[in-house]
Design an enzyme around this catalytic site. Structure first.
Site, PDB file in Angstrom:
ATOM      1  N   CYS A  89     -37.746  -6.698  52.827  1.00 34.12           N
ATOM      2  CA  CYS A  89     -38.807  -6.191  51.972  1.00 34.12           C
ATOM      3  C   CYS A  89     -38.100  -5.334  50.939  1.00 34.12           C
ATOM      4  O   CYS A  89     -37.246  -5.849  50.223  1.00 34.12           O
ATOM      5  CB  CYS A  89     -39.866  -5.433  52.778  1.00 34.12           C
ATOM      6  N   ASP A 126     -36.850  -1.736  51.679  1.00 36.28           N
ATOM      7  CA  ASP A 126     -35.778  -1.086  52.427  1.00 36.28           C
ATOM      8  C   ASP A 126     -35.507  -1.746  53.770  1.00 36.28           C
ATOM      9  O   ASP A 126     -34.624  -1.318  54.495  1.00 36.28           O
ATOM     10  CB  ASP A 126     -36.116   0.391  52.627  1.00 36.28           C
TER      11      ASP A 126
END
Lengths: 324, 651
Positions: B330, B332
């Site tokens: 995504c 992080d």
């Protein structure tokens, strides 16, 4: 608990001594009764213009009137049709599904029916008062309320045999016009006449009860589905015609087989029993909060989604209970 | 504080009068009723928000909302006291140091060795071994042994055989937070794998040889396929916007043999707001069906749950049906990535549907891979914008699957609810801090206890009676129905209305079936014992045989007595005298939840709430004012001041 049709008060506020006496006799001196009118106060008032009406307080002093409007007739059939359409619509995104469901209003009708039945039951059980239920003709929403109330109050109606008896009494003999109401179901494009899914609404409410009280009904969802099927199209004569008179004239008992006879055969019966059943003599009060009322997937998605995993779960439950 | 009232949300008539206590770790309300003296305990860590409402004639209302969705409405007679309580709770609910948390003072009376054993219950090395690693394609790497490469990753990561330390380090420099691609799940049937990372720092045109090599290595680790999927779980727009900040996503032109896919799951802020809106719907007083459905849709909650589930299904299909490896990220790589990898794993591998396997899964994909528990669930007072119900959503996905596949999971709903509860409770040390590094620095394992050990000890409470390891639903991959399937997503009232007893079925099928199962087992054991006894008696003359029963209580109940020998040969009638109550041992301070224990024979429950009713009835509520359109009471034509309608009492 009593049921009837609306009093024919009419625009001139007619009175009927016999009717007043009859209702008066139901109650003891100083006792109070409740009339649950399944029309809104406004609709009931308007009914006077066409010869109907409500029981005026002055003529029926011991009776307190409550209005709990329940949907019936064409709007109910439309609600049903819309719901089935929504269930079949594969194009709906998740972000519009719930509002689509809401716009059908079906679940609101379930909530209203259960609430009204609970009210009737509360009057009897908590207030220890007699209750008279009527709508317009006493053949639709009236029966919905009286039948549900009995299920709530009376554990003998929750047995397989007792439930069949309830259906015979409160729907069939009481004159719910099955022939008219179940002439067409949700897919029909023909012009609607007097179709309305009151009986299905009743079955849906019963299903809600079974979900909230999984041990308290002796019969399973299978029975409810079978009843739904047979109300609309049947090899048996049980749901034919509109009332006892018609059934007599058509010689239904002489010319057809009874659905109950079929269902109660030892071989068949097993399918319709709830393996979790345990006699519960208490009154069962359902929650009518929106979270507690669910869409009856077993019916509305019957042909759309596989019930394999749920069926396997029921088999497992059966196995566990029988092994014991 | 005395003379405080605790209101019931559904009916103000059910207010209880009692005394409010504040301790270092809990808020406690004790009812004055000398018979029950019912206690309501709330951990400070559970408190999400406190609202002081306008003073009324009856006192000062104080509303406490908890992270486990309990809502406590108190009315404190004196404004001064109310203010004191309010200020104190604000401070207590926002700890500044870890040492303030309950886990550092919680004492379950276990010795040091038991504590250690508790922590060893879940061993990730064992787990990767179970998956079949290390093998020809995957190996363990200690490149991060001092957290030198990525401080939010664990010290032990699993990487493709052809990924050298040089490649790993190079790739980590090209990934947000240095979270390089690492193995989450290996499907030994076909060598396909699920790897996870964060977004590449590609901007509009940056490239990194080592990162490209890393993806190649993942592809090569699966000889059965000549490409891998790269799944970005963000909405395309967000990912593109990230490019302007020097981050972004993988360009298919630069990375050979990848098929790139966006699966738009919204970010933590959207999810936080979504939950907020849903809880507002739950707090509505007497909502109509319309209010409820509109409110629920408006919150978007179920839509998000479905998005996460759909992503998991996509990945599971890629692995199981296409035999293609998947790299998931995504932004992080510690929120949506964790959710989606976990859901896919549950679908793919029946082990994760067992109790132990589920604990292992959470330990692997959430704890070890650096999900920011502290920031997301507010162990300590922090930035409110970091708070988001990320793991709650995953747990709900599991519940939704349990509803669709009732025989497939070894554990039951209560297991999920208790796990969620303890993620916020900070009673155990598993979910503290933001990374393995921080936890080791704080010496969590030496100073706190493991939730897993506690749950495992009480596992009898968490079993699903319909689970059989040889059942078809427990073999292989789960295949949730695809469209149409919107209707399959239900509102989880067991979680979001957990403490509103009136809403739930008064009879717990799970508990009943567990009791039946237990009873059957005991009866079978008895049968065996009696069979042996019979055999013995047939061999020798009647003499004093003590009946060896596994439980003393039961032999009394069964009427088996050691003194009455003349009946020894006659089969006893053991029927419905047997009442077996599964034991429930809530941990210290656990709230009572709505799963009641009922036997077939009677509906008396162990829940003090119910025993207050004289006739044990269920779900009674004030029906008089509920009109179908959701409005107030409808006056009947000549009711005038008809007050009888409002008289129907809720008990």
């Amino acid at each position: 608990m009593l049921r009837s049709g609306q009093p024919l008060t009419g625009p001139n506020r007619r009175r009927c001594r016999e009717d007043e006496m009859l209702l008066g006799m139901v109650l003891d001196e100083g006792e109070r009764g409740f009339i649950i009118d399944t029309r809104s106060a406004q609709a009931a008032k308007q009914a006077r213009m066409t010869g109907g009406g409500t029981e005026p307080k002055s003529s029926y002093p011991q009776w307190r009137r409550l209005h709990r409007p329940l949907e019936r007739g064409r709007p109910l059939q439309e609600s049903f049709i819309k719901l089935v359409e929504a269930c079949n619509d594969t194009s709906i995104n998740m972000d519009r599904w719930l509002s689509r469901l809401e716009s059908c209003r079906w679940l609101s009708h379930v909530k209203a029916a259960l609430s009204t039945a609970c009210l009737a039951a509360q009057c009897m059980d908590r207030e220890e008062a007699s209750v008279l239920v009527h709508g317009t003709d006493g053949t639709d929403t009236t029966l919905l309320v009286t039948a549900l109330a009995q299920l709530i109050l009376d554990s003998s109606c929750r047995t397989l045999v007792g439930f069949q008896g309830l259906l015979e009494r409160e729907w069939i003999e009481a004159g719910h016009p099955f022939h008219l109401r179940c002439a067409r179901s949700a897919y029909s494009h023909a012009r609607m006449k007097q179709e309305a899914p009151l009986f299905l609404l009743f079955l849906d409410c019963v299903w809600q009860l079974s979900r909230q009280f999984p041990f308290s009904l002796e019969f399973s969802e299978c029975l409810l589905l079978a009843l739904f099927d047979n109300a609309y199209a049947s090899a048996y004569g049980t749901f034919l015609c509109n009332n006892e008179k018609e059934r007599c004239l058509c010689k239904v008992k002489e010319n057809t087989h009874s659905l109950w006879a079929w269902l109660n055969q030892p071989g068949e019966k097993k399918k319709y029993l709830n393996p979790l059943y345990s006699h519960n003599a208490l009154v069962i009060w359902p929650s009518v909060e929106p979270q507690s009322i669910q869409l009856w997937q077993g019916l509305f998605f019957r042909w759309i989604r596989s019930s394999q995993y749920l069926d396997e779960a029921w088999e497992e439950i059966q196995r566990l209970v029988e092994g014991n | 504080v005395e003379n405080v009232r605790l209101l019931d949300r559904l009916s103000s008539r059910k207010a209880a009068l009692g005394t409010l206590y504040l301790t270092a770790t809990h808020v406690i309300f004790v009812e004055n009723d000398s018979e029950t003296r019912k206690e309501t305990w709330v951990l400070h860590s559970q408190i999400s928000s406190i609202e002081k409402q306008a003073t009324t004639a009856t006192g000062c209302p104080l509303l406490i909302r908890c992270k486990n969705f309990q809502v406590i409405q108190l009315v404190i007679p004196q404004e001064r006291d109310c203010h004191d309580v309010y200020i104190s709770l604000i401070r207590l609910a926002r700890p500044v140091k870890y040492e303030e948390l309950y886990c550092f003072s919680f004492n379950p009376k276990l010795d040091k060795e038991e504590r250690e054993q508790g922590w060893k219950l879940v061993d990730l090395n064992e787990e990767y071994n179970r998956m079949g690693i290390p093998n020809n394609y995957w190996q363990i790497s200690d490149v991060n042994r001092d957290y030198g490469v990525c401080d939010s990753y664990p010290t032990e990561v699993y990487v493709p055989k052809s990924a050298t330390a040089h490649i790993i380090v190079g790739s980590s420099k090209f990934r947000s937070r240095r979270r390089f691609p690492a193995l989450s799940y290996y499907h030994k049937d076909n060598n396909a794998s699920i790897c996870r990372s964060s977004q590449p720092l590609s901007g509009f045109s940056a490239r990194c040889l080592e990162d490209e090599q890393m993806l190649q290595a993942i592809r090569k680790a699966n000889p059965g396929s000549d490409f891998i999927y790269v799944v970005d779980t963000r909405p395309k727009l967000n990912a593109m916007a990230n490019r302007a900040a020097g981050k972004g996503y993988e360009n298919e032109d630069n990375y050979s043999n990848i098929k790139f896919q966006f699966i738009g799951i919204e970010n933590i802020h959207v999810m936080r707001n979504s939950l907020q809106k849903m809880l507002e719907v739950c707090e509505l007083k007497s909502p109509s069906m319309s209010d409820f459905l509109w409110g629920l849709e408006n919150s978007g909650w179920l839509k998000h749950i479905k998005a996460i589930m759909d992503a998991g299904i996509f990945i599971a299909k890629a692995v199981a049906e296409e035999g293609v490896s998947v790299l998931v990220h995504c932004s992080d790589g510690w929120d949506r990535t964790a959710q989606v990898c976990s859901v896919a794993s549950i679908l793919l591998d029946p082990y994760y549907r067992t109790m132990k396997g589920f604990m292992v899964l959470i330990e692997k994909d959430w704890v070890s891979f650096g999900h920011k528990f502290n920031h997301r669930y507010g162990n300590l007072d922090g930035d409110p914008k970091e708070i988001s119900p990320v793991i709650d959503q995953f747990i709900e996905c599991v519940w939704q699957l349990m509803e669709q596949f009732p025989c497939a999971f070894e554990f039951n709903e209560r297991f999920l609810i208790h796990i969620q509860h303890h993620i916020y409770s900070c009673q155990f040390g598993n979910f503290l801090c933001n990374s393995q590094k921080e936890r080791r620095e704080l010496k969590i394992q030496e100073r706190t206890y493991s939730l897993w050990a506690h749950l495992w000890k009480n596992r009898a409470d968490y079993l699903n009676p319909l689970y059989r390891s040889n059942h078809s639903q427990t073999q292989g991959t789960l295949h949730p129905q695809m469209a149409p399937c919107n209707f399959l997503y239900k509102f989880w009232s067991g979680m979001y209305n957990r403490f509103e007893k009136g809403l739930h079925p008064r009879q717990s099928v799970t508990d009943y079936l567990m009791a039946v199962k237990e009873e059957t087992q005991q009866l079978e054991e008895e049968l065996e014992v009696l069979g042996e006894r019979l055999a013995n008696l047939q061999k020798s003359q009647l003499n004093d045989n003590k009946v060896q029963s596994k439980q003393q209580d039961r032999s009394k109940q069964l009427g088996l007595s050691t003194s009455n020998n003349s009946l020894a040969n006659t089969p006893q009638d053991y029927s419905n005298d047997l009442k077996s109550f599964p034991s429930r041992s809530p941990s210290q301070g656990d709230e009572e939840d709505s799963a009641l224990i009922l036997t077939q024979d009677n509906l008396k429950s162990s829940d003090p709430d119910l025993s207050a009713n004289s006739d044990q009835e269920s779900g009674v509520e004030d029906l008089s004012c509920r009109s179908p359109s959701g409005g107030g009471c409808l006056p009947s034509e000549d009711s005038g001041k008809d007050s009888d309608e409002a008289v129907f009492l809720a008990v």
